[in-house]
Design a protein around this motif. Structure first.
Motif, PDB file in Angstrom:
ATOM      1  N   VAL A   1       2.367   5.507 -13.558  1.00  0.00           N
ATOM      2  CA  VAL A   1       2.156   4.782 -12.314  1.00  0.00           C
ATOM      3  C   VAL A   1       3.428   4.042 -11.951  1.00  0.00           C
ATOM      4  O   VAL A   1       3.938   3.259 -12.756  1.00  0.00           O
ATOM      5  CB  VAL A   1       0.995   3.769 -12.451  1.00  0.00           C
ATOM      6  CG1 VAL A   1       0.846   2.970 -11.157  1.00  0.00           C
ATOM      7  CG2 VAL A   1      -0.284   4.502 -12.779  1.00  0.00           C
ATOM      8  N   PRO A   2       4.034   4.268 -10.777  1.00  0.00           N
ATOM      9  CA  PRO A   2       5.252   3.571 -10.408  1.00  0.00           C
ATOM     10  C   PRO A   2       4.992   2.074 -10.257  1.00  0.00           C
ATOM     11  O   PRO A   2       3.864   1.627 -10.082  1.00  0.00           O
ATOM     12  CB  PRO A   2       5.630   4.204  -9.057  1.00  0.00           C
ATOM     13  CG  PRO A   2       4.357   4.751  -8.522  1.00  0.00           C
ATOM     14  CD  PRO A   2       3.554   5.168  -9.702  1.00  0.00           C
ATOM     15  N   ALA A   3       6.092   1.295 -10.292  1.00  0.00           N
ATOM     16  CA  ALA A   3       5.968  -0.155 -10.179  1.00  0.00           C
ATOM     17  C   ALA A   3       5.294  -0.536  -8.870  1.00  0.00           C
ATOM     18  O   ALA A   3       4.593  -1.526  -8.778  1.00  0.00           O
ATOM     19  CB  ALA A   3       7.342  -0.807 -10.290  1.00  0.00           C
ATOM     20  N   PHE A   4       5.516   0.248  -7.840  1.00  0.00           N
ATOM     21  CA  PHE A   4       4.871   0.020  -6.547  1.00  0.00           C
ATOM     22  C   PHE A   4       4.224   1.333  -6.111  1.00  0.00           C
ATOM     23  O   PHE A   4       4.815   2.404  -6.270  1.00  0.00           O
ATOM     24  CB  PHE A   4       5.887  -0.396  -5.490  1.00  0.00           C
ATOM     25  CG  PHE A   4       6.543  -1.714  -5.781  1.00  0.00           C
ATOM     26  CD1 PHE A   4       5.996  -2.890  -5.301  1.00  0.00           C
ATOM     27  CD2 PHE A   4       7.697  -1.775  -6.533  1.00  0.00           C
ATOM     28  CE1 PHE A   4       6.593  -4.106  -5.557  1.00  0.00           C
ATOM     29  CE2 PHE A   4       8.295  -2.988  -6.803  1.00  0.00           C
ATOM     30  CZ  PHE A   4       7.743  -4.162  -6.321  1.00  0.00           C
ATOM     31  N   ALA A   5       3.045   1.276  -5.601  1.00  0.00           N
ATOM     32  CA  ALA A   5       2.401   2.494  -5.108  1.00  0.00           C
ATOM     33  C   ALA A   5       3.237   3.086  -3.989  1.00  0.00           C
ATOM     34  O   ALA A   5       3.703   2.369  -3.107  1.00  0.00           O
ATOM     35  CB  ALA A   5       0.998   2.167  -4.598  1.00  0.00           C
ATOM     36  N   GLN A   6       3.460   4.397  -4.027  1.00  0.00           N
ATOM     37  CA  GLN A   6       4.358   5.020  -3.073  1.00  0.00           C
ATOM     38  C   GLN A   6       3.624   5.813  -1.992  1.00  0.00           C
ATOM     39  O   GLN A   6       4.242   6.557  -1.255  1.00  0.00           O
ATOM     40  CB  GLN A   6       5.330   5.957  -3.822  1.00  0.00           C
ATOM     41  CG  GLN A   6       6.124   5.288  -4.933  1.00  0.00           C
ATOM     42  CD  GLN A   6       7.022   4.182  -4.427  1.00  0.00           C
ATOM     43  OE1 GLN A   6       7.320   4.109  -3.249  1.00  0.00           O
ATOM     44  NE2 GLN A   6       7.427   3.293  -5.314  1.00  0.00           N
ATOM     45  N   SER A   7       2.301   5.674  -1.922  1.00  0.00           N
ATOM     46  CA  SER A   7       1.568   6.435  -0.927  1.00  0.00           C
ATOM     47  C   SER A   7       1.848   5.899   0.465  1.00  0.00           C
ATOM     48  O   SER A   7       2.238   4.739   0.650  1.00  0.00           O
ATOM     49  CB  SER A   7       0.059   6.366  -1.208  1.00  0.00           C
ATOM     50  OG  SER A   7      -0.419   5.063  -0.958  1.00  0.00           O
ATOM     51  N   ALA A   8       1.675   6.744   1.457  1.00  0.00           N
ATOM     52  CA  ALA A   8       1.939   6.349   2.841  1.00  0.00           C
ATOM     53  C   ALA A   8       1.013   5.214   3.279  1.00  0.00           C
ATOM     54  O   ALA A   8       1.388   4.388   4.099  1.00  0.00           O
ATOM     55  CB  ALA A   8       1.766   7.562   3.758  1.00  0.00           C
ATOM     56  N   GLU A   9      -0.197   5.175   2.714  1.00  0.00           N
ATOM     57  CA  GLU A   9      -1.147   4.133   3.100  1.00  0.00           C
ATOM     58  C   GLU A   9      -0.648   2.749   2.673  1.00  0.00           C
ATOM     59  O   GLU A   9      -0.904   1.750   3.344  1.00  0.00           O
ATOM     60  CB  GLU A   9      -2.518   4.412   2.473  1.00  0.00           C
ATOM     61  CG  GLU A   9      -3.259   5.594   3.080  1.00  0.00           C
ATOM     62  CD  GLU A   9      -2.672   6.941   2.683  1.00  0.00           C
ATOM     63  OE1 GLU A   9      -1.923   6.992   1.669  1.00  0.00           O
ATOM     64  OE2 GLU A   9      -2.933   7.942   3.382  1.00  0.00           O
ATOM     65  N   ASP A  10       0.038   2.684   1.543  1.00  0.00           N
ATOM     66  CA  ASP A  10       0.523   1.399   1.029  1.00  0.00           C
ATOM     67  C   ASP A  10       1.927   1.061   1.523  1.00  0.00           C
ATOM     68  O   ASP A  10       2.406  -0.040   1.297  1.00  0.00           O
ATOM     69  CB  ASP A  10       0.553   1.419  -0.506  1.00  0.00           C
ATOM     70  CG  ASP A  10      -0.835   1.538  -1.106  1.00  0.00           C
ATOM     71  OD1 ASP A  10      -1.772   1.003  -0.502  1.00  0.00           O
ATOM     72  OD2 ASP A  10      -0.980   2.176  -2.162  1.00  0.00           O
ATOM     73  N   TYR A  11       2.569   1.996   2.160  1.00  0.00           N
ATOM     74  CA  TYR A  11       3.975   1.807   2.559  1.00  0.00           C
ATOM     75  C   TYR A  11       4.081   0.921   3.794  1.00  0.00           C
ATOM     76  O   TYR A  11       3.323   1.096   4.745  1.00  0.00           O
ATOM     77  CB  TYR A  11       4.603   3.175   2.875  1.00  0.00           C
ATOM     78  CG  TYR A  11       6.030   3.092   3.389  1.00  0.00           C
ATOM     79  CD1 TYR A  11       7.089   3.034   2.495  1.00  0.00           C
ATOM     80  CD2 TYR A  11       6.294   3.068   4.755  1.00  0.00           C
ATOM     81  CE1 TYR A  11       8.394   2.950   2.964  1.00  0.00           C
ATOM     82  CE2 TYR A  11       7.593   2.989   5.219  1.00  0.00           C
ATOM     83  CZ  TYR A  11       8.638   2.926   4.323  1.00  0.00           C
ATOM     84  OH  TYR A  11       9.924   2.846   4.793  1.00  0.00           O
ATOM     85  N   PRO A  12       5.036  -0.047   3.796  1.00  0.00           N
ATOM     86  CA  PRO A  12       5.910  -0.417   2.674  1.00  0.00           C
ATOM     87  C   PRO A  12       5.338  -1.618   1.920  1.00  0.00           C
ATOM     88  O   PRO A  12       4.712  -2.480   2.510  1.00  0.00           O
ATOM     89  CB  PRO A  12       7.197  -0.809   3.391  1.00  0.00           C
ATOM     90  CG  PRO A  12       6.724  -1.394   4.691  1.00  0.00           C
ATOM     91  CD  PRO A  12       5.469  -0.658   5.069  1.00  0.00           C
TER      92      PRO A  12
END
Length: 332
Positions: free
Chosen positions: A21-32
């Motif tokens: 799991v990356p330090a920050f979720a990289q999905s478009a829904e969570d971006y940025p």
């Protein structure tokens, strides 16, 4: 009750899960959800820097005050900062705001010295704006129109001189394109920058000059220099009485503009690309932004990613031909 081995196995699985799991979720829904960097490969204070900071402010407002910062990474004619983004993680947190110089022109001029591929390494997001060059002559020039100037050049091959801000720059290549398309021999005189080339023209040391409309406008309005044509495909709204080079017989389609565009590393989620594009479009549609930049002669664009991609491909092909025919690369 879990055995010791079961506990160890469970801990190992948990660690593996955390690593995946990356330090920050990289999905478009969570971006940025972390700081977004807009990298410009030129010094602070220039056109790309100004546009970058306007975009950063707009995106930060749209993205609930998520930090959007501008990083200037000048060097190697813009190639250094461009290469940094090319090699960045394609997660939407490293954006490139640059000009056609680093994307369409430099790879043709410098060959293997450019370490990125403008097509393979980038996904275009949008062209923000374009600026034409203006073809200038001194007030004392016998040429009152572009047609008259080209006639003078044809009658006396090699005797007329044209300045530029330096070998291989956009103004120089605009001249080389004109020479090739119009079939004229004009001597190129490179200077160390735009200011010194304008000074040379004001002092009648050269006969003509291609220069950005931003730099040309004050001298035109004060009557110190005469504008014969603009390098855009159509006339510019800030100089409506100055024809486009493309209006001349045999020069249809002539276009040599400086553009500012936003790109991301290849592999970036298309949904993130779309979200960034929507931010660009919001800036382009902002009346305050338009009111600040349109009077300078800038043409605001804000085209879609697929439209910008076609423009990039077309420009690369165009400048490859100009560089090859002019022999400019051998001068560098």
């Amino acid at each position: 009750m879990f055995s010791y081995r079961q506990k160890i196995a469970g801990l190992a699985l948990s660690l593996l899960a955390l690593q995946s799991v990356p330090a920050f979720a990289q999905s478009a829904e969570d971006y940025p959800n972390q700081t977004v960097r807009i990298i410009t490969p030129f010094e602070a204070g220039g056109g790309t820097d100004i546009v970058s900071r306007e975009l950063a402010n707009k995106l930060q407002g749209l993205w609930n005050n998520n930090a959007v910062i501008v990083e200037n990474k000048p060097g190697a004619n813009g190639n250094l900062g461009t290469d940094i983004v090319a090699k960045s993680k394609p997660d939407g947190y490293s954006l490139l705001l640059t000009t056609n110089a680093t994307i369409a022109i430099n790879p043709q001029l410098f060959g293997d010295r450019v370490k990125y591929d403008p097509i393979k390494d980038f996904t275009p997001v949008s062209m923000l704006s374009s600026l034409p060059f203006v073809f200038l002559v001194p007030p004392a020039s016998p040429a009152k129109t572009m047609e008259e100037f080209l006639e003078l050049a044809k009658k006396s091959p090699g005797t007329l001189s044209c300045g530029s801000s330096g070998v291989g720059g956009g103004a120089h290549l605009a001249l080389e394109m004109l020479k090739s398309r119009a079939g004229v021999d004009i001597t190129h005189i490179p200077y160390k920058g735009t200011g010194s080339s304008i000074t040379a023209l004001l002092g009648d040391h050269i006969d003509c000059l291609f220069v950005s409309i931003l730099s040309a406008s004050p001298y035109i309005k004060q009557g110190q220099l005469r504008a014969l044509a603009v390098s855009s495909l159509d006339r510019n709204s800030s100089l409506p009485d100055v024809p486009a080079v493309a209006e001349l017989p045999g020069l249809d389609g002539f276009e040599s503009d400086l553009w500012y565009g936003l790109l991301v590393p290849t592999g970036t989620d298309p949904k993130i690309v779309q979200k960034v594009y929507e931010g660009v479009k919001a800036l382009i549609d902002d009346p305050g932004f338009r009111g600040r930049f349109e009077p300078t002669g800038a043409v605001l664009v804000g085209n879609k990613p697929e439209e910008f991609a076609k423009q990039v491909a077309s420009d690369i092909k165009k400048w490859a031909t100009v560089v090859k025919e002019s022999g400019v690369a051998e001068q560098l």
